[in-house]
Design a protein around this motif. Structure first.
Motif, mmCIF file in Angstrom:
data_model
loop_
_atom_site.group_PDB
_atom_site.id
_atom_site.type_symbol
_atom_site.label_atom_id
_atom_site.label_comp_id
_atom_site.label_asym_id
_atom_site.label_seq_id
_atom_site.Cartn_x
_atom_site.Cartn_y
_atom_site.Cartn_z
ATOM 1 N N LEU A 4 0.569 -1.227 -0.149
ATOM 2 C CA LEU A 4 0.138 -0.257 -0.240
ATOM 3 C C LEU A 4 1.318 0.856 -0.367
ATOM 4 O O LEU A 4 1.499 1.400 0.970
ATOM 5 C CB LEU A 4 -0.930 0.034 1.208
ATOM 6 C CG LEU A 4 -1.982 -1.260 1.799
ATOM 7 C CD1 LEU A 4 -2.817 -0.807 2.659
ATOM 8 C CD2 LEU A 4 -3.068 -1.116 0.265
ATOM 9 N N LEU A 5 0.649 1.824 -1.052
ATOM 10 C CA LEU A 5 2.160 3.885 -1.485
ATOM 11 C C LEU A 5 0.513 4.361 -0.609
ATOM 12 O O LEU A 5 -0.178 4.433 -1.616
ATOM 13 C CB LEU A 5 1.923 3.465 -2.553
ATOM 14 C CG LEU A 5 2.821 4.444 -2.690
ATOM 15 C CD1 LEU A 5 4.103 4.392 -1.445
ATOM 16 C CD2 LEU A 5 3.759 4.350 -4.067
ATOM 17 N N GLU A 6 0.606 5.025 0.135
ATOM 18 C CA GLU A 6 0.583 6.259 0.371
ATOM 19 C C GLU A 6 0.778 7.935 0.208
ATOM 20 O O GLU A 6 1.918 7.264 0.082
ATOM 21 C CB GLU A 6 0.380 6.254 2.273
ATOM 22 C CG GLU A 6 -0.352 5.551 3.044
ATOM 23 C CD GLU A 6 -0.347 5.379 4.305
ATOM 24 O OE1 GLU A 6 -0.174 6.883 4.630
ATOM 25 O OE2 GLU A 6 0.155 4.745 5.115
ATOM 26 N N SER A 7 0.520 8.603 -0.213
ATOM 27 C CA SER A 7 0.278 9.888 -0.288
ATOM 28 C C SER A 7 -0.468 10.613 0.034
ATOM 29 O O SER A 7 -1.808 11.058 0.350
ATOM 30 C CB SER A 7 0.425 9.971 -1.651
ATOM 31 O OG SER A 7 -0.442 9.895 -2.601
ATOM 32 N N GLY A 8 -0.088 12.156 0.062
ATOM 33 C CA GLY A 8 -0.798 13.047 0.369
ATOM 34 C C GLY A 8 -0.778 14.175 1.364
ATOM 35 O O GLY A 8 -0.740 15.254 1.790
ATOM 36 N N GLY A 9 -0.038 13.692 2.354
ATOM 37 C CA GLY A 9 0.693 14.587 4.019
ATOM 38 C C GLY A 9 1.218 15.313 3.677
ATOM 39 O O GLY A 9 1.875 16.187 1.997
ATOM 40 N N GLY A 10 1.473 16.422 4.522
ATOM 41 C CA GLY A 10 2.273 17.552 5.035
ATOM 42 C C GLY A 10 1.895 18.494 5.424
ATOM 43 O O GLY A 10 1.644 18.283 6.617
ATOM 44 N N LEU A 11 2.805 19.907 5.696
ATOM 45 C CA LEU A 11 1.905 20.592 6.796
ATOM 46 C C LEU A 11 0.890 21.554 6.096
ATOM 47 O O LEU A 11 1.003 22.221 4.978
ATOM 48 C CB LEU A 11 3.013 21.785 6.120
ATOM 49 C CG LEU A 11 3.682 23.096 7.981
ATOM 50 C CD1 LEU A 11 2.860 22.438 8.938
ATOM 51 C CD2 LEU A 11 4.290 23.084 7.724
ATOM 52 N N VAL A 12 0.116 21.912 7.112
ATOM 53 C CA VAL A 12 -0.796 23.066 6.712
ATOM 54 C C VAL A 12 -1.632 23.822 7.709
ATOM 55 O O VAL A 12 -1.467 23.327 9.315
ATOM 56 C CB VAL A 12 -2.244 22.022 6.116
ATOM 57 C CG1 VAL A 12 -2.645 21.019 7.106
ATOM 58 C CG2 VAL A 12 -3.047 23.074 5.993
ATOM 59 N N GLN A 13 -1.884 24.624 7.236
ATOM 60 C CA GLN A 13 -2.158 25.794 8.489
ATOM 61 C C GLN A 13 -3.601 25.283 8.842
ATOM 62 O O GLN A 13 -4.029 24.984 8.163
ATOM 63 C CB GLN A 13 -2.576 27.006 8.215
ATOM 64 C CG GLN A 13 -0.700 27.676 8.314
ATOM 65 C CD GLN A 13 -1.709 29.378 7.555
ATOM 66 O OE1 GLN A 13 -2.646 29.908 7.887
ATOM 67 N NE2 GLN A 13 -0.005 29.712 8.000
#
Length: 121
Positions: A4-13
């Motif tokens: 399972l390959l995840e993507s889309g995370g990050g830093l957000v206000q």
């Protein structure tokens, strides 16, 4: 190899949105339930949302109205749309799926590698 390959995370206000994706790949016969878990520092891993192959969903009560889980069965992909994010949503988010490998008759539980979601105040 099934993965399972995840993507889309990050830093957000705080108040912002993110959309996580998780795609299953490999020699797969069937995928049953798929879902998302999260684990914040010093806390236990908790179920965020699950979705069945038929589209039925279940959410952590505190997240209802902000998070939406969906899936593309043909593409073997599950999504988590996260809106109105709060600092307390900060965690590593893990994709999860119940999968039968090609040539097998048994369900196995698989996990993504985890993607960091950080919400700043």
């Amino acid at each position: 190899q099934v993965q399972l390959l995840e993507s889309g995370g990050g830093l957000v206000q705080a108040g912002g949105s993110l959309r996580l994706s998780c795609a299953a790949s490999g020699r797969i016969s069937r995928i049953n339930d798929m879902g998302w878990f999260r684990q914040a520092p010093g806390k236990q891993r908790e179920l965020v949302a699950r979705i069945t192959s038929g589209g039925s969903t279940n959410y952590l009560d505190s997240l209802k109205g902000r998070f939406t889980i969906s899936r593309d069965v043909a593409q073997k992909t599950v999504y988590l749309q996260m809106n109105t994010l709060k600092p307390e949503d900060t965690a590593v988010y893990y994709c999860n799926a119940q999968i039968i490998r090609a040539g097998s008759v048994y369900w196995n539980e698989y996990w993504g590698q985890g993607t960091q979601v950080t919400v700043s105040s």
